[in-house]
Design an enzyme around this catalytic site. Structure first.
Site, mmCIF file in Angstrom:
data_model
loop_
_atom_site.group_PDB
_atom_site.id
_atom_site.type_symbol
_atom_site.label_atom_id
_atom_site.label_comp_id
_atom_site.label_asym_id
_atom_site.label_seq_id
_atom_site.Cartn_x
_atom_site.Cartn_y
_atom_site.Cartn_z
ATOM 1 N N ASN A 25 50.066 39.821 -17.952
ATOM 2 C CA ASN A 25 51.166 38.943 -18.376
ATOM 3 C C ASN A 25 51.903 39.710 -19.456
ATOM 4 O O ASN A 25 51.289 40.082 -20.466
ATOM 5 C CB ASN A 25 50.644 37.653 -19.020
ATOM 6 C CG ASN A 25 49.921 36.734 -18.042
ATOM 7 O OD1 ASN A 25 49.774 37.049 -16.871
ATOM 8 N ND2 ASN A 25 49.460 35.599 -18.553
ATOM 9 N N TYR A 68 56.963 41.182 -23.988
ATOM 10 C CA TYR A 68 57.633 41.991 -25.027
ATOM 11 C C TYR A 68 56.673 43.050 -25.569
ATOM 12 O O TYR A 68 55.507 43.109 -25.189
ATOM 13 C CB TYR A 68 58.100 41.085 -26.185
ATOM 14 C CG TYR A 68 57.023 40.108 -26.612
ATOM 15 C CD1 TYR A 68 55.879 40.555 -27.249
ATOM 16 C CD2 TYR A 68 57.136 38.739 -26.338
ATOM 17 C CE1 TYR A 68 54.875 39.678 -27.615
ATOM 18 C CE2 TYR A 68 56.130 37.858 -26.694
ATOM 19 C CZ TYR A 68 55.008 38.335 -27.337
ATOM 20 O OH TYR A 68 54.005 37.472 -27.686
ATOM 21 N N HIS A 128 43.386 27.847 -17.238
ATOM 22 C CA HIS A 128 44.623 28.107 -18.002
ATOM 23 C C HIS A 128 44.666 27.075 -19.125
ATOM 24 O O HIS A 128 45.562 26.230 -19.193
ATOM 25 C CB HIS A 128 45.847 28.028 -17.087
ATOM 26 C CG HIS A 128 47.071 28.714 -17.617
ATOM 27 N ND1 HIS A 128 47.805 29.633 -16.901
ATOM 28 C CD2 HIS A 128 47.722 28.605 -18.804
ATOM 29 C CE1 HIS A 128 48.846 30.051 -17.606
ATOM 30 N NE2 HIS A 128 48.815 29.435 -18.790
ATOM 31 N N GLU A 130 52.438 37.408 -14.901
ATOM 32 C CA GLU A 130 53.528 36.669 -15.562
ATOM 33 C C GLU A 130 54.504 37.640 -16.191
ATOM 34 O O GLU A 130 54.097 38.634 -16.791
ATOM 35 C CB GLU A 130 53.030 35.793 -16.737
ATOM 36 C CG GLU A 130 52.307 34.548 -16.375
ATOM 37 C CD GLU A 130 51.857 33.755 -17.607
ATOM 38 O OE1 GLU A 130 52.471 33.885 -18.689
ATOM 39 O OE2 GLU A 130 50.887 33.010 -17.454
ATOM 40 N N GLU A 184 44.976 34.659 -20.112
ATOM 41 C CA GLU A 184 45.170 35.065 -21.509
ATOM 42 C C GLU A 184 44.066 34.593 -22.443
ATOM 43 O O GLU A 184 44.302 33.779 -23.349
ATOM 44 C CB GLU A 184 46.528 34.566 -22.015
ATOM 45 C CG GLU A 184 47.689 35.131 -21.236
ATOM 46 C CD GLU A 184 49.041 34.904 -21.924
ATOM 47 O OE1 GLU A 184 49.092 34.204 -22.945
ATOM 48 O OE2 GLU A 184 50.033 35.476 -21.446
ATOM 49 N N ARG A 211 51.057 31.636 -8.016
ATOM 50 C CA ARG A 211 49.969 31.611 -9.000
ATOM 51 C C ARG A 211 49.985 30.243 -9.692
ATOM 52 O O ARG A 211 50.952 29.904 -10.372
ATOM 53 C CB ARG A 211 50.160 32.740 -10.015
ATOM 54 C CG ARG A 211 49.128 32.678 -11.099
ATOM 55 C CD ARG A 211 49.147 33.872 -12.054
ATOM 56 N NE ARG A 211 48.133 33.598 -13.047
ATOM 57 C CZ ARG A 211 48.329 33.479 -14.346
ATOM 58 N NH1 ARG A 211 49.527 33.715 -14.862
ATOM 59 N NH2 ARG A 211 47.354 33.166 -15.159
HETATM 60 C C1 FCB Z 1 52.166 32.822 -21.683
HETATM 61 C C2 FCB Z 1 51.328 31.696 -21.090
HETATM 62 C C3 FCB Z 1 52.120 30.746 -20.233
HETATM 63 C C4 FCB Z 1 53.502 30.471 -20.812
HETATM 64 C C5 FCB Z 1 54.212 31.765 -21.138
HETATM 65 C C6 FCB Z 1 55.604 31.595 -21.660
HETATM 66 O O1 FCB Z 1 51.589 33.270 -22.866
HETATM 67 O O2 FCB Z 1 50.296 32.220 -20.288
HETATM 68 O O3 FCB Z 1 51.350 29.574 -20.058
HETATM 69 O O4 FCB Z 1 53.416 29.641 -21.905
HETATM 70 O O5 FCB Z 1 53.461 32.470 -22.089
#
Ligand code: FCB
Length: 489
Positions: A323, A326, A153, A391, A198, A109
């Site tokens: 993504n 937590y 991104h 992610e 995101e 990706r």
């Molecule tokens: C996410 C982002 C990525 C990276 C990770 C740790 O929020 O998509 O670019 O910064 O966190």
């Protein structure tokens, strides 16, 4: 927490955890004593983003992005770091592919830098920019690695920010033009696209919180940007499908299960609101043509929602990209807090990170169950969509020991346990097709600069040299066996 807490990403906004109560459940409740097999054809990958790894910020006709401008303006980034060189992947991409081969991966990706393709955000494409991605895609295919392409991104051409940025409706049109260029240029070989990475994070941190590019702090800009991005998402989806009917098109959303801090009714309502805005604000306009109930009312006029817009935001996404790092603990603010802050009146929720699990070096709580909970909720609420984990990962700053080995055992534990949680969700019916570790390389972590290392490969930022960490070797074994090996007793 900042004075004006990020609406969407309160615990990522400063990329630090606040204090939260949590539910007291143990973090490690997924059995890893025996090997866990994954379905045939499962995608094992890593994820990166153009600005975080490429460098070459003004090479081959590339235009300035909002991140170039933001990092070149003093005071925004820890240690005044910039992505000017980063991991220099613009020149060292063959080494990156070699790392993926060494890890037996079958999916990568990565994102395309819009200002490499359209330096000023509109007009005919810059051939040299396209060449870079053409070469990368061809080499990935040759290595039997799926090119899994994120179209945006976060590196908006600065010229478009100067024209109003994401709060400006015309940006959606510009984005669709750019997306069409990519679908035509790469869509003969790339079949899997993510429209946004995101969206909640870049509108919140960029337009409300101000800690990310372009650094604005305006509730109105923020509200407008969320709507323009939703419109852009729907229109981009249709544009890709028109150019490439067989393409699979989704979006990578940052998600975090939202737990009420206590059993009180008020905290439960707060958790529902937190979920609505954190996880599905950019999903429900696509899948259902509506905004979820997150706010005390929908500020339609302020958001500049026009008649017919919610038809345009609709897109039957082929997959939901998640993504996840937590969980979030949500609670209701007191009455005084609500009346003294306009924002808390509109969105009466406090969001913090959990406190029970171990912490990564950047303070994020490690909580594998978050992945299980989130995947199950999306599976239940949206009729079992195809899911890709786009992610997941952790910042641990282990460096080479005297013999040059990077012994990052904690990262192995993280991925083992998150994968065990994912496997459990899959056993219970979730349709998950792939897992992408964030990240292939240590890289430029936005406002935190180079202070946080997320890579499966270590990068020496002086020489650019890459070295697989122990976690990279372990992940390579996972991919080779298509199974997570049993944890050693
Ligand atoms: C996410 C982002 C990525 C990276 C990770 C740790 O929020 O998509 O670019 O910064 O966190």
């Amino acid at each position: 927490m900042t004075a004006l807490p990020g609406v969407f990403t309160s615990c990522t906004s400063s990329k630090a955890n606040g204090s939260g109560a949590g539910s007291g459940r143990p973090a490690q409740e997924f059995a890893t004593a025996s090997a866990i097999a994954f379905p045939k054809g499962f995608f094992w990958g890593t994820a990166t983003a153009s600005y975080q790894i490429e460098g070459a910020w003004k090479e081959d006709g590339k235009g300035e992005s909002i991140w170039d401008r933001f990092t070149h303006t003093p005071g925004h980034i820890k240690n005044a770091d910039t992505g000017d060189v980063a991991c220099d992947s613009y020149h060292r991409w063959q080494e990156d592919i070699a790392l993926m081969r060494a890890m037996n991966l079958n999916s990568y990706r990565f994102s395309i830098a819009w200002p490499r393709i359209q330096p000023l955000g509109s007009g005919s494409p810059n051939a040299k920019g396209l060449d870079y991605y053409n070469r990368l895609v061809d080499a990935l295919l040759e290595a039997h690695i799926r090119p899994f392409v994120t179209l945006y991104h976060w590196d908006l051409p600065q010229a478009l920010e100067d024209a109003g940025g994401w709060p400006n409706r015309e940006t959606a049109g510009r984005f669709v033009d750019y997306v069409q260029i990519i679908a035509r240029a790469l869509g003969d070989r790339v079949t899997d696209f993510m429209i946004f990475n995101e969206p909640d994070a870049f509108v919140d941190l960029g337009y409300l919180d101000g800690t990310h590019a372009p650094g604005r702090k305006s509730i109105l800009d923020f509200l407008r940007a969320t709507h323009v991005v939703n419109l852009a998402q729907g229109e981009a989806f249709r544009a890709i499908k028109a150019a490439r009917p067989n393409a699979r098109v989704g979006t990578a959303l940052s998600m975090s299960p939202c737990e009420p801090a206590t059993d009180s009714e008020a905290d439960k309502i707060a958790a529902d609101r937190a979920h609505a805005i954190t996880n599905v604000w950019f999903l429900e306009p696509a899948l259902l043509g509506r905004y979820p109930d997150a706010l005390t009312f929908l500020p339609e006029t302020a958001m500049r929602i026009q008649p017919g817009d919610m038809e345009k935001t609709k897109a039957a996404l082929d997959f939901v990209g998640i993504n996840l790092y937590y969980r979030t603990i949500a609670s209701a603010p007191g009455t005084t807090e609500r009346v003294t802050h306009a924002q808390e009146w509109l969105f009466p929720v406090k969001m913090d990170g959990g406190q029970q699990g171990p912490r990564a070096d950047n303070g994020w709580e490690v909580w594998p169950k978050a992945l299980y909970d989130m995947v199950m909720r999306i599976t239940r609420d949206y009729n079992r969509p195809v899911i890709e984990i786009t992610e997941s990962g952790c910042a641990y700053n282990d460096g080479p020991d005297a013999s040059g080995v990077i012994r990052d055992a904690r990262r192995i534990t993280y991925h083992r346990e998150y994968l065990a949680a994912l496997a459990q969700a899959m056993q219970q019916g979730a349709d998950v097709r792939g897992y992408h570790a964030w990240s292939l390389l240590d890289n430029f972590e936005w406002a935190e600069g180079y202070s946080q290392r997320f890579g499966l490969a270590y990068v020496d930022f002086k020489s650019g040299a890459r070295t697989l960490k122990d976690s990279g070797r372990w992940y390579g074994e996972v991919a080779r066996r298509n199974a997570v090996p049993a944890a050693k007793a």
